[in-house]
Scaffold this active site. Structure first.
Site, short mmCIF file in Angstrom:
data_model
loop_
_atom_site.label_atom_id
_atom_site.label_comp_id
_atom_site.label_asym_id
_atom_site.label_seq_id
_atom_site.Cartn_x
_atom_site.Cartn_y
_atom_site.Cartn_z
CG ASP A 219 40.72 4.53 19.13
OD1 ASP A 219 39.98 4.25 18.17
OD2 ASP A 219 40.39 4.34 20.32
CG HIS B 268 37.51 13.14 -6.67
ND1 HIS B 268 37.95 14.41 -6.36
CD2 HIS B 268 37.50 12.45 -5.51
CE1 HIS B 268 38.19 14.48 -5.07
NE2 HIS B 268 37.93 13.31 -4.52
CE LYS C 243 37.75 5.63 21.19
NZ LYS C 243 37.81 4.18 21.44
CD GLU D 149 38.44 9.99 -0.51
OE1 GLU D 149 38.07 11.02 -1.09
OE2 GLU D 149 38.50 9.88 0.73
#
Length: 429
Positions: A327, A418, A253, A122
């Site tokens: 993770d 951006h 998670k 990104e």
């Protein structure tokens, strides 16, 4: 979830532009014709071989350039380094890594100036976090404290009735020390801290909370919990009808209110006060503009039903996790938290972040992989004794990101950043 009927009608109109109803129905029916080959699983546990990797590529309808990108000469040379981290190996994916900083951290465990490697595709992300990090550093650094830690696993035992539940709970209430001893027999690095429970009808959820040393500890607590469950099945005066080692009650998670209110992983808070000159000259905003935006964002977060209140923890956190062998799926729970901003005397800005669910480690998992180990080396946080420091650096990084994005939005520079960084002069819409 409700849907607007006009939107449904538009969807079906597009659907039938090129296919008939009969063709669509046929395409949705199960079919066992021309079954493709299964992915070869020939590697023995703990090994990766070039021959087996080539066999997997042979079943793919992919050109040679795709194979070369994923299974390049360096990956072939290093493939044994991945043997405990992947199954059905076919190569590696390269993600660009940028450097944010310097980030000055004044913490209980992390104390110094850090250049933070961030792996992301990104554009504008690294630039934003670097700007926030430099602002914090110019203000003397972020004060950070890892306050609490614990990784949970929550098995469930299902009984025939409440009478059996009562008998089981009466027995289990006397087993706290035994549970700790059994957990200790499965690991040299972890420790069972406490056991809690929750009841729902004839279901008993046991919630085991562990400390896991310098590992993130997901596998560690699963193995220890399974051993305790086996002990329960052997020794309990009443047997459950069935049981599961995890019953979706640990917050593993996923964002959950339980871990938000308590801890899962490491609970860390970070704060900084930025004087008006840093706000003006470096972040191109002011405390009053930041507070206007923050207050509007608070209302927006409440109306959208956020768990916690924050701008974009997941952005920098995911980039740090990928770079440093964490993770990545744990970003789902780790990115829950609270950002708070206050205007102080002299038009300065106080800002803090509190993260109750940081699942990070500096040993085990992906931390020993070649690139990820190198990124931990850059941070000087590789190996045992550094997990708490990594958590504090992560919290300070998140704070940097919250400051930078809030400054960009409050000064109307968000879109331009951006547009210039993500698209560039030669890219179209």
């Amino acid at each position: 979830m409700s849907a607007d009927l006009r939107g449904v009608r538009s969807f079906f109109r597009r659907l039938f532009e090129k296919r008939t109803l009969q063709e669509i129905e046929q395409s949705l029916l199960p079919s066992q014709e021309d079954m493709p080959p299964s992915v070869p699983r020939g590697d023995a546990p703990g090994t990766i071989s070039p021959e087996e990797s080539d066999r997997r590529w042979d079943i793919l309808d992919a050109n040679e350039s795709a194979k070369h990108q994923l299974l390049d000469p360096m990956t072939r040379e290093q493939m044994n380094a991945y043997c405990n981290n992947i199954e059905n190996f076919i190569g590696t994916v390269k993600v660009p890594v940028g450097l944010a900083g310097p980030l000055r951290v004044r913490g209980l465990f992390a104390n110094g100036d850090y250049y933070v490697p961030l792996a992301t595709s990104e554009a504008a992300l690294v630039a934003s976090y670097s700007r926030g990090a430099q602002s914090i550093t110019k203000a003397g650094g972020a004060t950070v404290a890892m306050m609490w830690e614990g990784v949970t696993r929550a098995p469930v035992f299902i009984f025939d009735n409440l009478v059996e539940v009562g008998k089981f709970m009466g027995w289990a209430s006397e087993q706290a020390d035994s549970f700790k001893d059994i957990a200790a027999s499965t690991t040299r690095h972890g420790q069972l801290l406490r056991t809690c429970f929750n009841l729902e009808g004839n279901h008993v959820y046991l919630i085991f909370e562990f400390i896991t040393g310098d590992a993130s500890g997901q596998n560690m607590v699963t193995i220890a919990t399974d051993a305790i469950c086996r002990h329960i099945l052997e020794k309990s005066p009443v047997q459950p009808a069935y049981w599961f080692v995890e019953a979706n009650h640990s917050g593993d998670k996923k964002a959950s209110y339980m871990s938000f209110q308590n801890v899962r992983g490491k609970k860390v808070t970070a704060e900084v006060t930025l004087p008006p000159e840093i706000l003006k000259n470096h972040l191109k905003t002011s405390a009053s503009k930041m507070m206007d935006y923050y207050q509007a964002g608070v209302i927006g977060g409440v109306m959208s039903g956020n768990i916690g209140l924050q701008g974009h923890y997941a952005n920098g956190m995911a980039a740090l996790f990928i770079a440093c062998g964490q993770d990545a799926a744990c970003v789902a729970e780790s990115s829950v938290g609270i950002t708070r901003m206050e205007r102080t005397d002299g038009d300065s800005l106080y800002a803090s972040v509190t993260l109750p669910n940081l699942i990070v480690g500096t040993v085990g998992g992906g931390t020993g992989l070649p690139s990820q180990s190198a990124c931990l080396d850059i941070l000087q946080l590789k190996g045992a004794g550094n997990a708490s420091a990594l958590a504090e650096v992560c919290a300070a990084l998140v704070l940097a990101g919250e400051l930078s994005i809030s400054a960009a939005l409050s000064s109307h520079g968000f879109t331009n950043a951006h547009q210039s960084l993500a698209r560039g002069p030669n890219q179209g819409a």
